[in-house]
Scaffold this motif. Structure first.
Motif, PDB file in Angstrom:
ATOM      1  N   ASP A   1       0.846  -1.182   0.000  1.00 37.32           N
ATOM      2  CA  ASP A   1       0.000   0.000   0.000  1.00 37.32           C
ATOM      3  C   ASP A   1       0.887   1.240   0.000  1.00 37.32           C
ATOM      4  N   VAL A   2       0.555   2.216  -0.853  1.00 34.78           N
ATOM      5  CA  VAL A   2       1.268   3.481  -0.886  1.00 34.78           C
ATOM      6  C   VAL A   2       0.345   4.546  -0.326  1.00 34.78           C
ATOM      7  N   VAL A   3       0.779   5.184   0.754  1.00 34.28           N
ATOM      8  CA  VAL A   3      -0.037   6.191   1.426  1.00 34.28           C
ATOM      9  C   VAL A   3       0.499   7.559   1.078  1.00 34.28           C
ATOM     10  N   GLY A   4      -0.299   8.349   0.375  1.00 35.97           N
ATOM     11  CA  GLY A   4       0.107   9.710   0.024  1.00 35.97           C
ATOM     12  C   GLY A   4      -0.095  10.642   1.189  1.00 35.97           C
TER      13      GLY A   4
ATOM     14  N   PRO B   1      -2.284  -1.043  -4.611  1.00 30.27           N
ATOM     15  CA  PRO B   1      -3.184  -0.358  -3.669  1.00 30.27           C
ATOM     16  C   PRO B   1      -2.633   0.997  -3.238  1.00 30.27           C
ATOM     17  N   VAL B   2      -3.513   1.958  -3.121  1.00 31.43           N
ATOM     18  CA  VAL B   2      -3.119   3.304  -2.687  1.00 31.43           C
ATOM     19  C   VAL B   2      -4.088   3.789  -1.614  1.00 31.43           C
ATOM     20  N   VAL B   3      -3.614   4.729  -0.796  1.00 28.63           N
ATOM     21  CA  VAL B   3      -4.432   5.390   0.213  1.00 28.63           C
ATOM     22  C   VAL B   3      -4.236   6.890   0.062  1.00 28.63           C
TER      23      VAL B   3
ATOM     24  N   VAL C   1     -11.411   5.881  -2.905  1.00 26.98           N
ATOM     25  CA  VAL C   1     -10.162   5.339  -2.372  1.00 26.98           C
ATOM     26  C   VAL C   1     -10.141   5.513  -0.859  1.00 26.98           C
ATOM     27  N   PRO C   2      -9.419   4.652  -0.137  1.00 28.55           N
ATOM     28  CA  PRO C   2      -9.299   4.815   1.322  1.00 28.55           C
ATOM     29  C   PRO C   2      -8.635   6.140   1.666  1.00 28.55           C
TER      30      PRO C   2
ATOM     31  N   VAL D   1     -12.162   8.603   8.508  1.00 32.79           N
ATOM     32  CA  VAL D   1     -10.878   8.141   7.983  1.00 32.79           C
ATOM     33  C   VAL D   1     -10.811   6.620   8.060  1.00 32.79           C
ATOM     34  N   ASN D   2     -10.131   6.035   7.094  1.00 33.48           N
ATOM     35  CA  ASN D   2      -9.933   4.589   7.087  1.00 33.48           C
ATOM     36  C   ASN D   2      -8.647   4.188   7.799  1.00 33.48           C
TER      37      ASN D   2
END
Length: 300
Positions: A53-56, A87-89, A127-128, A161-162
């Motif tokens: 997962d990549v969280v921006g 997957p991205v957040v 998106v999450p 928020v997720n």
């Protein structure tokens, strides 16, 4: 060349930590200005290749909510170009600042407004969403820490928020953390978990049998429903004190921070390390030793 070598070492450490994990692990990738930084893009590229997962993360205030969206879209597009379907957040970190000193401030209304706005944008994109948290500028677990933390924690909770990062322990604008603050925040997170479950509309939750059992002028304390549910009916804080003043005084007149201090010390005393594969443990210790040789000691 040295920079590329250090990145490779960091990626190797991440791979070691990921060994034996069954689920993808989220890793932060920061972009705090109008262009995605090279370091952030490099991290995102590595994580996307790994299927992680990549969280921006964008930093801003209310006038830059559209910029936050643009940066997030750019980051998510880049990740999909590297590895379609990775997957991205969508992450947002909004903070105000003192216009007198330039210091970041927390618990103010403007970042909460940004959080609500960006959370809605994330839902629109499907998106999450990631944001935080129990944030404060206080240096200790005091009333300022509590009020500022709640003024950031509650909006994040209500925005839906997720993934809430920095939900426990944050002090001094994120420059440090405190064990007492961590315990108090974690306690609030536990209570919030009950809150977000919503109203219990089950047969037991509605307690219609108990309502029918009690006649006008009666009370519910002795009903079968109360006796069956009283131990778990309400979430209970592990830190707050609800005794009478006299009992509290007799027990040492401890404030919340002092009670939290005793809790974390007991937790550490009772801690038992989970089992770890010996080969992974040796590889991690070797990695740590090699990194210590490369990275100068900033505190020695």
């Amino acid at each position: 060349e040295q920079d590329r070598g250090q990145k490779a070492e960091g990626h190797q450490g991440a791979e070691l930590l990921a060994q034996g994990e069954n689920e993808p692990q989220a890793e932060p990738c920061q972009g705090a200005d109008q262009t995605e930084q090279h370091e952030s893009s490099s991290q995102a590229q590595f994580l996307a290749h790994q299927g992680e997962d990549v969280v921006g993360l964008q930093v801003g205030h209310s006038p830059v909510a559209p910029q936050t969206l643009a940066e997030a879209l750019a980051g998510m597009t880049f990740v999909q170009l590297v590895n379609p379907g990775a997957p991205v957040v969508f992450g947002s970190f909004a903070s105000s600042m003192s216009m007198q000193t330039g210091a970041p401030t927390f618990g103010t209304p403007e970042p909460a407004l940004v959080l609500y706005t960006v959370a809605a944008l994330a839902r629109r994109l499907g998106v999450p969403f990631r944001s935080g948290g129990n944030l404060c500028a206080s240096k200790v677990a005091d009333a300022q820490a509590a009020s500022e933390s709640m003024a950031t924690f509650i909006p994040a909770l209500m925005a839906g928020v997720n993934f809430m990062l920095h939900s426990a322990g944050w002090l001094e604008g994120g420059l440090t953390m405190g064990y007492e603050k961590f315990i108090i925040d974690a306690d609030q997170c536990s209570l919030a978990a009950t809150f977000v479950d919503g109203v219990d509309m089950s047969e037991n939750g509605q307690a219609m049998d108990a309502i029918g059992e009690v006649s006008p002028g009666g009370h519910f304390l002795g009903t079968a429903h109360t006796l069956a549910n009283f131990e778990t009916a309400f979430a209970r804080s592990e830190v707050a004190n609800n005794d009478s003043f006299e009992q509290w005084e007799e027990d040492g007149s401890l404030d919340a921070a002092q009670r939290a201090n005793g809790i974390w010390k007991k937790m550490l005393d009772d801690y038992e390390a989970p089992p770890l594969d010996e080969s992974i443990d040796e590889a991690m210790l070797d990695f740590i030793a090699r990194r210590k040789e490369v990275i100068p000691d900033e505190f020695g």
